[in-house]
Every structure is written in structure tokens, then in C-alpha cells.
Design a protein around this motif. Structure first.
Motif, PDB file in Angstrom:
ATOM      1  N   VAL A  44      -7.640   4.900  -5.944  1.00 54.95           N
ATOM      2  CA  VAL A  44      -8.135   6.152  -5.374  1.00 54.95           C
ATOM      3  C   VAL A  44      -8.460   5.962  -3.900  1.00 54.95           C
ATOM      4  CG1 VAL A  44     -10.035   7.836  -5.531  1.00 54.95           C
ATOM      5  CG2 VAL A  44      -9.076   6.809  -7.605  1.00 54.95           C
ATOM      6  N   GLY A 127     -16.224  14.490 -17.575  1.00 55.14           N
ATOM      7  CA  GLY A 127     -15.592  14.188 -16.290  1.00 55.14           C
ATOM      8  C   GLY A 127     -14.216  14.816 -16.183  1.00 55.14           C
ATOM      9  N   ALA A 128     -13.924  15.325 -14.993  1.00 59.17           N
ATOM     10  CA  ALA A 128     -12.613  15.941 -14.770  1.00 59.17           C
ATOM     11  C   ALA A 128     -12.087  15.559 -13.387  1.00 59.17           C
ATOM     12  CB  ALA A 128     -12.702  17.457 -14.913  1.00 59.17           C
ATOM     13  N   GLY A 130      -9.981  12.272 -11.260  1.00 58.82           N
ATOM     14  CA  GLY A 130      -8.648  11.710 -11.501  1.00 58.82           C
ATOM     15  C   GLY A 130      -8.516  11.103 -12.893  1.00 58.82           C
ATOM     16  N   ALA A 131      -9.488  10.248 -13.271  1.00 58.49           N
ATOM     17  CA  ALA A 131      -9.405   9.561 -14.566  1.00 58.49           C
ATOM     18  C   ALA A 131      -9.626  10.542 -15.720  1.00 58.49           C
ATOM     19  CB  ALA A 131     -10.425   8.432 -14.613  1.00 58.49           C
ATOM     20  N   ARG A 152     -19.472  18.273 -14.175  1.00 60.60           N
ATOM     21  CA  ARG A 152     -20.478  18.862 -13.279  1.00 60.60           C
ATOM     22  C   ARG A 152     -19.900  20.088 -12.566  1.00 60.60           C
ATOM     23  NH1 ARG A 152     -22.439  15.148  -8.367  1.00 60.60           N
ATOM     24  NH2 ARG A 152     -20.190  15.181  -8.035  1.00 60.60           N
ATOM     25  N   LYS A 156     -13.325  22.444 -12.170  1.00 63.82           N
ATOM     26  CA  LYS A 156     -12.340  21.368 -12.336  1.00 63.82           C
ATOM     27  C   LYS A 156     -11.980  21.178 -13.807  1.00 63.82           C
ATOM     28  CE  LYS A 156     -13.035  17.559  -9.690  1.00 63.82           C
ATOM     29  NZ  LYS A 156     -13.870  16.671  -8.824  1.00 63.82           N
ATOM     30  N   THR A 189     -16.855  10.023 -16.090  1.00 57.09           N
ATOM     31  CA  THR A 189     -17.579  10.321 -14.851  1.00 57.09           C
ATOM     32  C   THR A 189     -17.996   8.993 -14.213  1.00 57.09           C
ATOM     33  OG1 THR A 189     -19.882  10.298 -15.604  1.00 57.09           O
ATOM     34  CG2 THR A 189     -18.630  12.312 -16.039  1.00 57.09           C
ATOM     35  N   SER A 190     -18.500   9.069 -12.988  1.00 56.41           N
ATOM     36  CA  SER A 190     -18.994   7.836 -12.367  1.00 56.41           C
ATOM     37  C   SER A 190     -20.470   7.605 -12.675  1.00 56.41           C
ATOM     38  CB  SER A 190     -18.759   7.851 -10.856  1.00 56.41           C
ATOM     39  OG  SER A 190     -18.275   9.051 -10.402  1.00 56.41           O
ATOM     40  N   LEU A 193     -22.473   3.889 -13.038  1.00 55.69           N
ATOM     41  CA  LEU A 193     -22.119   2.820 -12.089  1.00 55.69           C
ATOM     42  C   LEU A 193     -23.381   2.244 -11.452  1.00 55.69           C
ATOM     43  CD1 LEU A 193     -19.017   4.331 -10.196  1.00 55.69           C
ATOM     44  CD2 LEU A 193     -19.006   2.374 -11.740  1.00 55.69           C
ATOM     45  N   MET A 217     -15.537   4.482 -19.465  1.00 58.59           N
ATOM     46  CA  MET A 217     -14.501   3.916 -18.585  1.00 58.59           C
ATOM     47  C   MET A 217     -15.076   2.924 -17.583  1.00 58.59           C
ATOM     48  SD  MET A 217     -11.764   6.790 -17.590  1.00 58.59           S
ATOM     49  CE  MET A 217     -10.882   7.755 -18.804  1.00 58.59           C
ATOM     50  N   GLY A 240     -14.920  -0.035 -20.098  1.00 61.52           N
ATOM     51  CA  GLY A 240     -13.582   0.225 -19.566  1.00 61.52           C
ATOM     52  C   GLY A 240     -12.770  -1.002 -19.173  1.00 61.52           C
ATOM     53  N   MET A 243      -9.192  -0.995 -20.382  1.00 55.17           N
ATOM     54  CA  MET A 243      -8.349  -0.013 -19.689  1.00 55.17           C
ATOM     55  C   MET A 243      -7.824  -0.608 -18.374  1.00 55.17           C
ATOM     56  SD  MET A 243      -9.761   3.730 -18.730  1.00 55.17           S
ATOM     57  CE  MET A 243      -9.037   4.549 -17.324  1.00 55.17           C
ATOM     58  N   LEU A 244      -8.749  -1.290 -17.668  1.00 52.77           N
ATOM     59  CA  LEU A 244      -8.359  -1.962 -16.431  1.00 52.77           C
ATOM     60  C   LEU A 244      -7.306  -3.035 -16.719  1.00 52.77           C
ATOM     61  CD1 LEU A 244      -9.003  -2.444 -13.390  1.00 52.77           C
ATOM     62  CD2 LEU A 244     -10.704  -4.107 -14.134  1.00 52.77           C
TER      63      LEU A 244
HETATM   64  P1  NAP Z   1     -13.313  10.787  -9.347  1.00 49.80           P
HETATM   65  O1  NAP Z   1     -11.963  11.410  -9.307  1.00 49.80           O
HETATM   66  O2  NAP Z   1     -14.101  10.643  -8.096  1.00 49.80           O
HETATM   67  O3  NAP Z   1     -14.203  11.629 -10.415  1.00 49.80           O
HETATM   68  C1  NAP Z   1     -15.565  11.367 -10.579  1.00 49.80           C
HETATM   69  C2  NAP Z   1     -16.078  12.133 -11.786  1.00 49.80           C
HETATM   70  O4  NAP Z   1     -17.468  11.826 -11.967  1.00 49.80           O
HETATM   71  C3  NAP Z   1     -15.989  13.648 -11.624  1.00 49.80           C
HETATM   72  O5  NAP Z   1     -15.822  14.244 -12.881  1.00 49.80           O
HETATM   73  C4  NAP Z   1     -17.357  13.955 -11.035  1.00 49.80           C
HETATM   74  O6  NAP Z   1     -17.771  15.283 -11.234  1.00 49.80           O
HETATM   75  C5  NAP Z   1     -18.235  13.040 -11.845  1.00 49.80           C
HETATM   76  N1  NAP Z   1     -19.500  12.756 -11.169  1.00 49.80           N
HETATM   77  C6  NAP Z   1     -19.662  11.993 -10.067  1.00 49.80           C
HETATM   78  N2  NAP Z   1     -20.961  11.956  -9.719  1.00 49.80           N
HETATM   79  C7  NAP Z   1     -21.625  12.739 -10.622  1.00 49.80           C
HETATM   80  C8  NAP Z   1     -22.981  13.111 -10.804  1.00 49.80           C
HETATM   81  N3  NAP Z   1     -23.945  12.692  -9.960  1.00 49.80           N
HETATM   82  N4  NAP Z   1     -23.301  13.910 -11.856  1.00 49.80           N
HETATM   83  C9  NAP Z   1     -22.339  14.341 -12.706  1.00 49.80           C
HETATM   84  N5  NAP Z   1     -21.029  14.028 -12.591  1.00 49.80           N
HETATM   85  C10 NAP Z   1     -20.676  13.235 -11.549  1.00 49.80           C
HETATM   86  O7  NAP Z   1     -13.247   9.318  -9.976  1.00 49.80           O
HETATM   87  P2  NAP Z   1     -12.270   8.783 -11.121  1.00 49.80           P
HETATM   88  O8  NAP Z   1     -11.202   7.979 -10.523  1.00 49.80           O
HETATM   89  O9  NAP Z   1     -11.918   9.927 -12.015  1.00 49.80           O
HETATM   90  O10 NAP Z   1     -13.242   7.740 -11.877  1.00 49.80           O
HETATM   91  C11 NAP Z   1     -14.225   8.209 -12.784  1.00 49.80           C
HETATM   92  C12 NAP Z   1     -14.879   7.020 -13.469  1.00 49.80           C
HETATM   93  O11 NAP Z   1     -13.918   6.306 -14.238  1.00 49.80           O
HETATM   94  C13 NAP Z   1     -15.477   6.002 -12.501  1.00 49.80           C
HETATM   95  O12 NAP Z   1     -16.673   5.510 -13.051  1.00 49.80           O
HETATM   96  C14 NAP Z   1     -14.459   4.900 -12.433  1.00 49.80           C
HETATM   97  O13 NAP Z   1     -15.057   3.652 -12.170  1.00 49.80           O
HETATM   98  C15 NAP Z   1     -13.904   4.940 -13.861  1.00 49.80           C
HETATM   99  N6  NAP Z   1     -12.513   4.446 -13.933  1.00 49.80           N
HETATM  100  C16 NAP Z   1     -12.274   3.349 -14.689  1.00 49.80           C
HETATM  101  C17 NAP Z   1     -10.992   2.849 -14.784  1.00 49.80           C
HETATM  102  C18 NAP Z   1     -10.725   1.625 -15.621  1.00 49.80           C
HETATM  103  O14 NAP Z   1      -9.670   1.018 -15.470  1.00 49.80           O
HETATM  104  N7  NAP Z   1     -11.610   1.275 -16.517  1.00 49.80           N
HETATM  105  C19 NAP Z   1      -9.941   3.484 -14.111  1.00 49.80           C
HETATM  106  C20 NAP Z   1     -10.215   4.632 -13.372  1.00 49.80           C
HETATM  107  C21 NAP Z   1     -11.518   5.105 -13.280  1.00 49.80           C
HETATM  108  P3  NAP Z   1     -17.374  16.436 -10.141  1.00 49.80           P
HETATM  109  O15 NAP Z   1     -15.954  16.820 -10.472  1.00 49.80           O
HETATM  110  O16 NAP Z   1     -18.357  17.502 -10.378  1.00 49.80           O
HETATM  111  O17 NAP Z   1     -17.489  15.792  -8.777  1.00 49.80           O
END
Ligand code: NAP
Length: 278
Positions: A44, A127-128, A130-131, A152, A156, A189-190, A193, A217, A240, A243-244
């Protein structure tokens, strides 16, 4: 993880991380082409930006609208495009072939870690981004029965629901929390973290004890507050890391064309994550 896999395959390669500003992605990819990299992983925000920078998109990248793996290829004497690793002499004309290994990694991880199968299941997906979007579409393609989407920014999750209805009309998509039990709670969602993060769902509207299994995740920290809660009430639960692992193992397979040593990669990943959390 990748270097452990590369070493176990006996390849004289190195996997390195480079920080690239999104505005410089095109020139970074061009540099990699000219320097004869065999492959690249993108994260990302580059995954979506790279879509228009590939010479060819694999079906997986087209389906998920994102590229996380690039394979550099050249033409052999028969005029066929082949992975760059097959060439002794360095060819001049190299193309970028984009793939996506993220979506398959999600379902492989759920199957392996939680023994989960998908058909007919009820899933709450948080969560909505990228992941979350990729997970939602992938789960729908696995013929789950009902998918509850919570995010949130509700617009999305509504957009993701619209995509699912268009692509997988038999899957029932509901915006909001379920009543009764679900088979899986999936956090994309994040939230989790950071140590100070709240739970990723609204406790007034849902309780972890209403889910058979929980997948987060997030892999760092290895145990988020959500996973701790889930284990406490006896849910099957996993983070997760798998998945990684699986998205990386598939990428190495794409670059090498060989069966990859997943066990060696898993061990290196677990050691790295263990070091990071101690
Ligand atoms: P992203 O596109 O930035 O999406 C972040 C998501 O978290 C969105 O749904 C966002 O909601 C939500 N969020 C962030 N802060 C928040 C808060 N304070 N309260 C409520 N919701 C919140 O990131 P992503 O790539 O989809 O990644 C999402 C998570 O998956 C991360 O934790 C990442 O580390 C994990 N991940 C893991 C792997 C793996 O291989 N295990 C791969 C990819 C991602 P909004 O839409 O409202 O902003």
C-alpha cells in the motif's frame, strides 16, 4: 521470509525492501526493469497505482484491481515471454507482468489456521479498505451465504456491497451487525495495531462469543485485544501471519516457477515476528 525461501531453493538472489514515494513508482519500476530484477512485491499504496504501469495484467490482478507481485519477463528464441530467471544473457526487451496473490492468501489462511470452509457460512467482516474489500469479494466468490459488512466510513462498505451484488448476486450482503450467531468474525481494520486501540467492533451491537471463529489480519502484535478476547471465550482464533506467509509464498512461486519451501519461510517469519514482539 523471502530470503529464507530463496536460500532453501539454492538461488543466488536477495529480497530487499525499498521505500518509494508514490509519485516515483513509475520510475522505480522502470529502474527495476533496467537493472534486471526478477520480481517485485508492492504494498500500500502502490498496489492500485501499479495497475496502469504493467505491460500485462494477470487475471488475478484484473479480478482484484490491484498488483502486489510483478514478474519481469523477456522473449526466448521461440518468441515466447518467459520469466527473467530463465535467461543466462540479460535480454534488453523486458516486460512487467502484474499478479495479485493477496486474495488467495486470505482463504488459504482461513482454511489452514481455522479449518474453515466457506460455502453456506455467515461472516461478519470489519473494514472496507484495500484488505477488507479484497476479503469481501474473495469470500463472496467462495459462495458464503451471508456477509455482514461494517466499516467506520459506511459509504465504503456500501460501495463494496454494491460490487458484491453485481459480481456475486447469490450472496446476501447486509450492511451492519448481524443478529444471532456467525461462523466467522474477520478483522480487516487497522484497529489493534496500536496498544491503545479500541476493539474493532461496537460492543453494544456485537459480542465475540457470538462467533465460532475469529481471524485478525493483524500479525504484529501477534495477539491483539480482539484475539485475546476471542481465545478467552473459547473461539478458534488466529492472527494474520499465515496470510502474509501465503501471499509471499505464491509470489516466490511466480518468480521461480518452482514449488516453494513454505515451511522454511514460515519458520523465518515466525522468528522475525517473535523478535519483533520481544
Ligand atoms: P486501509 O486500506 O488503510 O484500510 C484501513 C481500514 O481500517 C479501513 O476499513 C478503515 O476504516 C479502518 N480503520 C482505520 N482506523 C480506524 C479507526 N480508528 N476506527 C475504525 N476503523 C478504522 O488498510 P488495509 O490495507 O485494508 O489494511 C487493513 C488491516 O489489514 C491492517 O491492519 C493491515 O495491517 C492488515 N493487513 C494484513 C495483511 C496480512 O498479510 N496479514 C495484508 C494486508 C493488510 P475507514 O474506511 O473508515 O478509514
Amino acid at each position: 521470509m523471502q530470503n529464507a525461501g530463496i536460500a532453501a531453493l539454492g538461488l543466488n538472489w536477495r529480497y530487499l525492501a525499498f521505500e518509494v514515494h508514490p509519485d516515483d513508482l513509475r520510475s522505480a519500476l522502470e529502474g527495476a526493469r533496467r537493472m534486471h530484477f526478477v520480481g517485485i512485491n508492492l504494498t500500500v499504496p502502490h498496489k492500485v497505482l501499479a495497475m496502469e504501469m504493467m505491460d500485462l495484467l494477470d487475471e488475478s490482478a484484473r479480478t482484484w484491481g490491484a498488483v502486489n507481485t510483478v514478474r519481469f519477463e523477456a522473449k526466448n528464441q521461440q518468441g515466447e515471454w518467459r520469466p527473467l530467471r530463465e535467461f543466462g544473457e540479460t535480454p534488453r526487451d523486458v516486460r512487467l507482468h502484474g499478479f495479485n496473490t493477496d486474495a488467495d492468501a486470505i482463504t488459504r489462511a482461513l482454511r489452514d489456521d481455522l479449518g474453515f470452509d466457506f460455502a453456506g457460512k455467515r461472516i461478519l467482516l470489519l473494514g472496507a479498505g484495500g484488505a477488507g474489500r479484497t476479503a469481501a469479494l474473495k469470500l463472496a466468490s467462495e459462495k458464503v451465504a451471508e456477509l455482514f459488512l461494517v466499516n467506520r466510513t459506511s459509504g465504503k462498505s456500501a460501495a463494496v456491497a454494491g460490487e458484491i451484488s453485481a459480481r456475486h448476486p447469490k450472496v446476501k450482503v447486509i450492511l451492519g451487525y448481524p443478529t444471532g450467531k456467525v461462523d466467522l468474525l474477520l478483522n480487516a481494520t487497522s484497529l489493534g495495531l496500536k496498544a491503545t486501540d479500541s476493539l474493532p467492533f461496537d460492543e453494544a451491537q456485537f459480542s465475540v462469543s457470538r462467533s465460532e471463529a475469529v481471524y485478525d489480519m493483524i500479525y504484529r502484535p501477534a495477539e491483539t485485544p480482539l484475539l485475546k478476547l476471542a481465545k478467552g471465550v473459547g473461539c478458534r482464533a488466529a492472527n494474520g501471519a499465515s496470510m502474509l506467509l501465503y501471499q509471499g509464498a505464491s509470489a516466490l512461486e511466480i518468480w521461480t516457477g518452482e514449488r516453494v519451501p513454505v515451511r522454511a519461510m514460515r519458520q523465518a517469519l515466525e522468528e522475525m515476528l517473535g523478535r519483533a514482539s520481544s
